[in-house]
Design an enzyme around this catalytic site. Structure first.
Site, PDB file in Angstrom:
ATOM      1  N   CYS A 227       0.814  -1.229   0.000  1.00 39.24           N
ATOM      2  CA  CYS A 227       0.000   0.000   0.000  1.00 39.24           C
ATOM      3  C   CYS A 227       0.846   1.276   0.000  1.00 39.24           C
ATOM      4  O   CYS A 227       1.910   1.280   0.587  1.00 39.24           O
ATOM      5  CB  CYS A 227      -0.899   0.005   1.234  1.00 39.24           C
ATOM      6  SG  CYS A 227      -2.178  -1.231   1.071  1.00 39.24           S
ATOM      7  N   GLY A 230       2.386   1.902  -5.251  1.00 37.95           N
ATOM      8  CA  GLY A 230       3.363   2.388  -6.245  1.00 37.95           C
ATOM      9  C   GLY A 230       4.112   1.246  -6.940  1.00 37.95           C
ATOM     10  O   GLY A 230       4.368   1.298  -8.153  1.00 37.95           O
ATOM     11  N   LYS A 313      16.101  -2.161   4.229  1.00 37.44           N
ATOM     12  CA  LYS A 313      16.227  -0.863   4.911  1.00 37.44           C
ATOM     13  C   LYS A 313      17.493  -0.933   5.761  1.00 37.44           C
ATOM     14  O   LYS A 313      17.697  -1.905   6.504  1.00 37.44           O
ATOM     15  CB  LYS A 313      15.008  -0.594   5.799  1.00 37.44           C
ATOM     16  CG  LYS A 313      13.662  -0.831   5.122  1.00 37.44           C
ATOM     17  CD  LYS A 313      13.298   0.215   4.096  1.00 37.44           C
ATOM     18  CE  LYS A 313      12.044  -0.192   3.323  1.00 37.44           C
ATOM     19  NZ  LYS A 313      11.715   0.691   2.208  1.00 37.44           N
TER      20      LYS A 313
HETATM   21  C1  LIG Z   1       7.109   1.847   2.314  1.00 43.99           C
HETATM   22  S1  LIG Z   1       5.459   1.322   2.359  1.00 43.99           S
HETATM   23  C2  LIG Z   1       5.252   0.546   0.813  1.00 43.99           C
HETATM   24  C3  LIG Z   1       5.032   1.483  -0.305  1.00 43.99           C
HETATM   25  C4  LIG Z   1       4.680   0.764  -1.578  1.00 43.99           C
HETATM   26  N1  LIG Z   1       5.792  -0.046  -2.062  1.00 43.99           N
HETATM   27  C5  LIG Z   1       4.297   1.719  -2.652  1.00 43.99           C
HETATM   28  O1  LIG Z   1       5.027   1.833  -3.642  1.00 43.99           O
HETATM   29  O2  LIG Z   1       3.243   2.357  -2.540  1.00 43.99           O
HETATM   30  C6  LIG Z   1       5.520  -0.036   3.447  1.00 43.99           C
HETATM   31  C7  LIG Z   1       4.213  -0.776   3.587  1.00 43.99           C
HETATM   32  O3  LIG Z   1       4.501  -2.006   4.230  1.00 43.99           O
HETATM   33  C8  LIG Z   1       3.378  -2.357   5.007  1.00 43.99           C
HETATM   34  N2  LIG Z   1       3.797  -3.352   5.999  1.00 43.99           N
HETATM   35  C9  LIG Z   1       4.695  -3.222   7.000  1.00 43.99           C
HETATM   36  N3  LIG Z   1       4.791  -4.384   7.684  1.00 43.99           N
HETATM   37  C10 LIG Z   1       3.955  -5.248   7.074  1.00 43.99           C
HETATM   38  C11 LIG Z   1       3.620  -6.604   7.292  1.00 43.99           C
HETATM   39  N4  LIG Z   1       4.171  -7.304   8.295  1.00 43.99           N
HETATM   40  N5  LIG Z   1       2.727  -7.183   6.473  1.00 43.99           N
HETATM   41  C12 LIG Z   1       2.150  -6.497   5.464  1.00 43.99           C
HETATM   42  N6  LIG Z   1       2.444  -5.213   5.207  1.00 43.99           N
HETATM   43  C13 LIG Z   1       3.323  -4.600   5.998  1.00 43.99           C
HETATM   44  C14 LIG Z   1       2.898  -1.037   5.585  1.00 43.99           C
HETATM   45  O4  LIG Z   1       1.527  -1.135   5.924  1.00 43.99           O
HETATM   46  C15 LIG Z   1       3.183  -0.084   4.425  1.00 43.99           C
HETATM   47  O5  LIG Z   1       1.989   0.119   3.658  1.00 43.99           O
END
Ligand SMILES: C[S@@+](CC[C@H](N)C(=O)[O-])C[C@H]1O[C@@H](n2cnc3c(N)ncnc32)[C@H](O)[C@@H]1O
Length: 363
Positions: A227, A230, A313
């Site tokens: 989410c 992108g 990261k």
């Molecule tokens: C940096 S954002 C991703 C952005 C995405 N790649 C984009 O281009 O829009 C990181 C996402 O990882 C999700 N996230 C973090 N830990 C997670 C988990 N254990 N399982 C699923 N989603 C996770 C967060 O909810 C967040 O939406």
């Protein structure tokens, strides 16, 4: 010319220095890295002449993680006169021409570091390029066609308006982009700016001529931490059907394509849906790099995907050591399973405190 300059994102000079020192030592070449914090580049000085050139040819550029560009240079030219900066530069190249055939050069780039201070020089660099190119052509250099795979690119790297390094890179072992930075345009319909990270990763890791074979509408992918979408957008744009895994909300525009299924699940627990063949796994979850490495390893070892692009990261400290450890872990485990694979990692222009890794299982 016994020095290399490696361009990088500001703040990553120590990582570049550690990496180039390691790569040089692996080839029995020793030298020392001059690091200035936040300079946006590192100078690596070899003890023997000719060795910088050897490193520029022998270290595969795509194996350098933190360097955006790799050029061979001579000593810094200082006190350049505003009336004539060209003559001392030509004189340096004349010396160089005794060993390296500048006839083979195809292009000249007048560059600076990617820092705010250096950016003030960029207008000057642009203006300076045309007269310099003409002067180089008058010498009988810049003969080859631009964009040639073989041959050289000439680089003038200004650190102040009166000081520059004069050098070259090998076209088959460098970044093809000015300042080592691919210029990508943000697609206005994409749900987030991080879309550019995956676009740059695809540009960097997948040869252009293979793109339509490696991504197409017969394929499925999984996006962990998807989410607002992108990365999913980049896959869907290339025809791939995407299982988008995240507890958050996906952009409505992606639902409208009919090419995604949103799975509101934990990315660490999610498994590929039964009877579906997953070609691509992408992952941009913000988590400890070792946890992400272990997760990706699980997918590859179980044969749940064949190809993956993911971010690691970076921690605040010991970033280079952490990266080495994660990549080593992945390599060791994939090897143990007898898998034939290709692994590439890069600190992309659109990456900040992270690197992007690509792994492909080959038949
Ligand atoms: C940096 S954002 C991703 C952005 C995405 N790649 C984009 O281009 O829009 C990181 C996402 O990882 C999700 N996230 C973090 N830990 C997670 C988990 N254990 N399982 C699923 N989603 C996770 C967060 O909810 C967040 O939406």
């Amino acid at each position: 010319m016994n020095k290399l300059i490696l361009y990088c994102r500001i703040g990553f000079e120590k990582e570049v220095a550690a990496e180039i020192s390691d790569k040089a030592a692996e080839r029995g070449i020793f030298g020392f890295a001059r690091v200035t914090d936040n300079a946006g580049y590192v100078v690596f000085e070899c003890y023997q002449t000719g060795e910088a050139d050897r490193l520029a040819r022998e270290i595969p550029f795509n194996q350098l993680i933190f360097a955006r560009q790799l050029i061979v240079v001579s000593d810094l030219l200082t006190d350049l006169s505003p009336q004539d900066r060209i003559s001392p530069i030509i004189a340096q190249y004349q010396q160089l021409n005794e060993t390296i055939k500048l006839r083979q050069s195809s292009e000249v780039r007048v560059e600076t570091a990617d820092t705010n201070e250096a950016k003030e020089l960029s207008a000057f660099c642009r203006k300076f390029t045309v007269p310099l190119r003409n002067a180089l052509k008058n010498q009988g250099w810049l003969k080859e066609r631009e964009g040639q795979k073989c041959g050289l690119t000439l680089h003038i790297f200004f650190i102040r308006s009166n000081a520059c390094y004069v050098g070259y890179s090998y076209n088959d072992n460098h970044s093809a982009h000015f300042m080592g930075i691919p210029r990508l345009k943000f697609p206005p319909e994409a749900p987030s700016r991080s879309t550019l990270k995956l676009e740059e990763a695809i540009l960097t890791f997948i040869p252009r001529e293979e793109e339509s074979r490696r991504f197409n509408d017969t394929m499925s992918g999984v996006d962990l931490g998807a989410c607002p979408g992108g990365w999913t957008y980049q896959l869907v744009k290339r025809g791939v059907f995407v299982y988008a895994v995240d507890h958050g909300k996906m952009a409505a525009s992606l639902h409208e394509t009919g090419r995604i299924e949103h799975c509101s699940e934990d990315g660490f627990k999610f498994q590929p849906p039964k009877r579906s063949k997953i070609d691509w796994l992408v992952c941009d979850m913000v988590e400890q790099p070792s946890r992400i490495a272990a997760l990706i390893c699980k997918w590859l070892v179980n044969g749940w995907c064949r190809e993956t692009i993911f971010n690691l990261k970076l921690p605040m400290k010991k970033r280079y050591a952490e990266v080495r450890q994660c990549l080593q872990y992945l390599e060791d485990n994939l090897q143990k399973q007898g898998l034939n694979f290709q692994i590439q990692a890069k600190h992309l222009y659109h990456d900040r405190e992270e690197i992007t890794v690509h792994i492909r299982i080959k038949n």
